[in-house]
Motif scaffolding. Structure first.
Motif, PDB file in Angstrom:
ATOM      1  N   LEU A  60       0.823  -1.207   0.000  1.00  0.00           N
ATOM      2  CA  LEU A  60       0.000   0.000   0.000  1.00  0.00           C
ATOM      3  C   LEU A  60       0.853   1.251   0.000  1.00  0.00           C
ATOM      4  CD1 LEU A  60      -2.846  -0.926   2.517  1.00  0.00           C
ATOM      5  CD2 LEU A  60      -3.033  -0.630   0.043  1.00  0.00           C
ATOM      6  N   ALA A  61       2.015   1.200   0.699  1.00  0.00           N
ATOM      7  CA  ALA A  61       2.844   2.386   0.798  1.00  0.00           C
ATOM      8  C   ALA A  61       3.615   2.646  -0.485  1.00  0.00           C
ATOM      9  CB  ALA A  61       3.814   2.239   1.964  1.00  0.00           C
ATOM     10  N   LYS A  62       3.844   1.620  -1.318  1.00  0.00           N
ATOM     11  CA  LYS A  62       4.662   1.780  -2.525  1.00  0.00           C
ATOM     12  C   LYS A  62       3.890   2.416  -3.662  1.00  0.00           C
ATOM     13  CE  LYS A  62       6.694  -1.995  -3.645  1.00  0.00           C
ATOM     14  NZ  LYS A  62       6.991  -3.419  -3.823  1.00  0.00           N
ATOM     15  N   LYS A  63       2.609   2.218  -3.637  1.00  0.00           N
ATOM     16  CA  LYS A  63       1.818   2.684  -4.771  1.00  0.00           C
ATOM     17  C   LYS A  63       1.159   4.015  -4.448  1.00  0.00           C
ATOM     18  CE  LYS A  63      -1.896   1.248  -7.854  1.00  0.00           C
ATOM     19  NZ  LYS A  63      -2.899   0.206  -8.138  1.00  0.00           N
ATOM     20  N   ASP A  74      -7.434   3.292  15.001  1.00  0.00           N
ATOM     21  CA  ASP A  74      -6.430   3.927  14.143  1.00  0.00           C
ATOM     22  C   ASP A  74      -6.163   5.368  14.554  1.00  0.00           C
ATOM     23  OD1 ASP A  74      -5.615   1.912  12.500  1.00  0.00           O
ATOM     24  OD2 ASP A  74      -6.987   2.374  10.860  1.00  0.00           O
ATOM     25  N   SER A  75      -4.960   5.822  14.225  1.00  0.00           N
ATOM     26  CA  SER A  75      -4.596   7.231  14.312  1.00  0.00           C
ATOM     27  C   SER A  75      -3.709   7.509  13.111  1.00  0.00           C
ATOM     28  CB  SER A  75      -3.846   7.526  15.615  1.00  0.00           C
ATOM     29  OG  SER A  75      -2.590   6.860  15.614  1.00  0.00           O
ATOM     30  N   ASP A  81       3.017   4.856  10.274  1.00  0.00           N
ATOM     31  CA  ASP A  81       4.062   3.891  10.631  1.00  0.00           C
ATOM     32  C   ASP A  81       3.836   2.556   9.933  1.00  0.00           C
ATOM     33  OD1 ASP A  81       5.275   5.723  12.226  1.00  0.00           O
ATOM     34  OD2 ASP A  81       4.416   4.988  14.106  1.00  0.00           O
ATOM     35  N   GLN A  82       2.592   2.092   9.916  1.00  0.00           N
ATOM     36  CA  GLN A  82       2.289   0.793   9.316  1.00  0.00           C
ATOM     37  C   GLN A  82       2.560   0.786   7.816  1.00  0.00           C
ATOM     38  OE1 GLN A  82      -1.802   0.132  10.438  1.00  0.00           O
ATOM     39  NE2 GLN A  82      -1.251  -0.947  12.322  1.00  0.00           N
ATOM     40  N   LEU A  83       2.279   1.899   7.168  1.00  0.00           N
ATOM     41  CA  LEU A  83       2.401   1.945   5.711  1.00  0.00           C
ATOM     42  C   LEU A  83       3.697   2.603   5.233  1.00  0.00           C
ATOM     43  CD1 LEU A  83      -1.280   2.843   4.763  1.00  0.00           C
ATOM     44  CD2 LEU A  83      -0.240   0.608   5.056  1.00  0.00           C
ATOM     45  N   THR A 114      -6.041   8.703   1.354  1.00  0.00           N
ATOM     46  CA  THR A 114      -5.216   8.442   0.178  1.00  0.00           C
ATOM     47  C   THR A 114      -3.755   8.464   0.598  1.00  0.00           C
ATOM     48  OG1 THR A 114      -6.863   9.461  -1.252  1.00  0.00           O
ATOM     49  CG2 THR A 114      -4.631   9.203  -2.142  1.00  0.00           C
ATOM     50  N   ILE A 115      -3.014   7.421   0.233  1.00  0.00           N
ATOM     51  CA  ILE A 115      -1.605   7.290   0.614  1.00  0.00           C
ATOM     52  C   ILE A 115      -0.724   7.727  -0.551  1.00  0.00           C
ATOM     53  CG2 ILE A 115       0.151   5.754   1.545  1.00  0.00           C
ATOM     54  CD1 ILE A 115      -2.370   6.081   3.278  1.00  0.00           C
ATOM     55  N   GLY A 116       0.154   8.692  -0.313  1.00  0.00           N
ATOM     56  CA  GLY A 116       1.121   9.123  -1.316  1.00  0.00           C
ATOM     57  C   GLY A 116       0.568  10.081  -2.355  1.00  0.00           C
ATOM     58  N   LYS A 117      -0.640  10.594  -2.148  1.00  0.00           N
ATOM     59  CA  LYS A 117      -1.223  11.508  -3.122  1.00  0.00           C
ATOM     60  C   LYS A 117      -2.303  12.307  -2.423  1.00  0.00           C
ATOM     61  CE  LYS A 117      -3.557  11.502  -7.623  1.00  0.00           C
ATOM     62  NZ  LYS A 117      -4.115  10.638  -8.691  1.00  0.00           N
ATOM     63  N   LYS A 118      -2.428  13.561  -2.768  1.00  0.00           N
ATOM     64  CA  LYS A 118      -3.441  14.392  -2.118  1.00  0.00           C
ATOM     65  C   LYS A 118      -4.825  13.859  -2.422  1.00  0.00           C
ATOM     66  CE  LYS A 118      -1.027  18.779  -1.583  1.00  0.00           C
ATOM     67  NZ  LYS A 118      -1.078  20.219  -1.822  1.00  0.00           N
ATOM     68  N   ALA A 119      -5.646  13.799  -1.386  1.00  0.00           N
ATOM     69  CA  ALA A 119      -7.004  13.298  -1.542  1.00  0.00           C
ATOM     70  C   ALA A 119      -7.948  14.397  -1.989  1.00  0.00           C
ATOM     71  CB  ALA A 119      -7.487  12.715  -0.212  1.00  0.00           C
ATOM     72  N   LYS A 120      -9.037  13.984  -2.587  1.00  0.00           N
ATOM     73  CA  LYS A 120     -10.077  14.928  -2.981  1.00  0.00           C
ATOM     74  C   LYS A 120     -10.867  15.346  -1.756  1.00  0.00           C
ATOM     75  CE  LYS A 120     -10.647  12.977  -7.622  1.00  0.00           C
ATOM     76  NZ  LYS A 120     -11.604  12.358  -8.577  1.00  0.00           N
TER      77      LYS A 120
END
Length: 261
Positions: A60-63, A74-75, A81-83, A114-120
């Motif tokens: 999930l963190a790579k893409k 969750d926080s 940390d997990q991703l 959204t991971i690694g990209k700004k969310a809408k």
């Protein structure tokens, strides 16, 4: 007998260098000869540690642009940390601020990050819900402050009020007695007159006349005076509580008194 076939691959020879003399029409040209073997492949640079770390990171963190659904407990820090989010929870919050809102602590199960990209931006209904939760949090905070003091209890300035106030004072000091027991004895002793005085009996002859609602002589009043009440034996509340304190000591309670005491 047929010749035996070769079943073993010839051993590769180590890199060797030699000189070959090539003819060039009378002149001799010396050329180096390099033999490439499997050993040369072993000298190829290995993959860098950075490449290994990247391969071990969660998918999930790579893409970039991967969506993560928040679950209970969750926080943003825990998710980052997990991703293996580069930049940690601050970067995760920055990319998802339109979804999370102004308070990074207000994330809830089911929220899409959204991971690694700004969310809408989140739907208007979701933003309104977060704003409402934020207001409730702000509104509920003052509830932790100490409760306001209760207003002081008031009593009517008559026989009913005097008896009720005396009962409250008696309750604080563990003195037994009931409204009916007090009222019955008052009506017999003074007919409800707080200034009543007996100037004809033996106590009066001894210089200590009975006074007040429950006709208490001064030595008894001062011996059984209840703290917090007036030192005036004619005071209705002070007279009642002192008399009830005396009756509790001698008879168990003012309720047990049905005649001269």
């Amino acid at each position: 007998m047929p010749a035996k076939g070769k079943h073993r691959r010839p051993k590769s020879r180590a890199l060797s260098r030699g000189l070959v003399v090539a003819g060039t029409g009378g002149a001799a040209l010396v050329l180096p000869v390099i033999a490439t073997t499997a050993a040369s492949a072993q000298t190829a640079p290995q993959s860098t540690p950075a490449a290994k770390t990247s391969a071990a990171a969660p998918a999930l963190a790579k893409k970039a642009g991967t969506t993560y659904s928040v679950v209970a407990g969750d926080s943003l820090s825990k998710i980052a940390d997990q991703l293996n989010v580069s930049g940690g929870w601050k970067k995760l919050y920055k990319d998802n601020r339109k979804v999370v809102g102004d308070d990074p602590r207000l994330i809830h199960p089911g929220l899409k990050l959204t991971i690694g990209k700004k969310a809408k931006a989140a739907p208007a209904s979701d933003r309104a819900d977060r704003a409402d939760r934020s207001k409730r949090t702000t509104t509920l905070a003052p509830a932790k402050s100490a409760p306001a003091a209760k207003p002081k209890k008031t009593y009517s300035n008559d026989l009913d009020g005097w008896i009720k106030e005396s009962l409250d004072v008696m309750a604080k000091h563990g003195i037994p007695g009931s409204y009916d027991g007090i009222h019955r004895n008052i009506m017999r002793e003074s007919s409800g007159n707080p200034l009543a005085i007996n100037n004809w009996d033996s106590n009066a002859a001894a210089g200590t006349p009975s006074k007040g609602l429950l006709q208490v002589i001064d030595p008894t009043f001062f011996a059984y005076h209840v703290p917090g009440t007036s030192m005036d034996s004619y005071d209705p509340v002070a007279n009642i509580t002192a008399a009830c304190n005396y009756a509790a000591d001698k008879y168990g309670s003012i309720d047990n008194v049905n005649g001269a005491y």
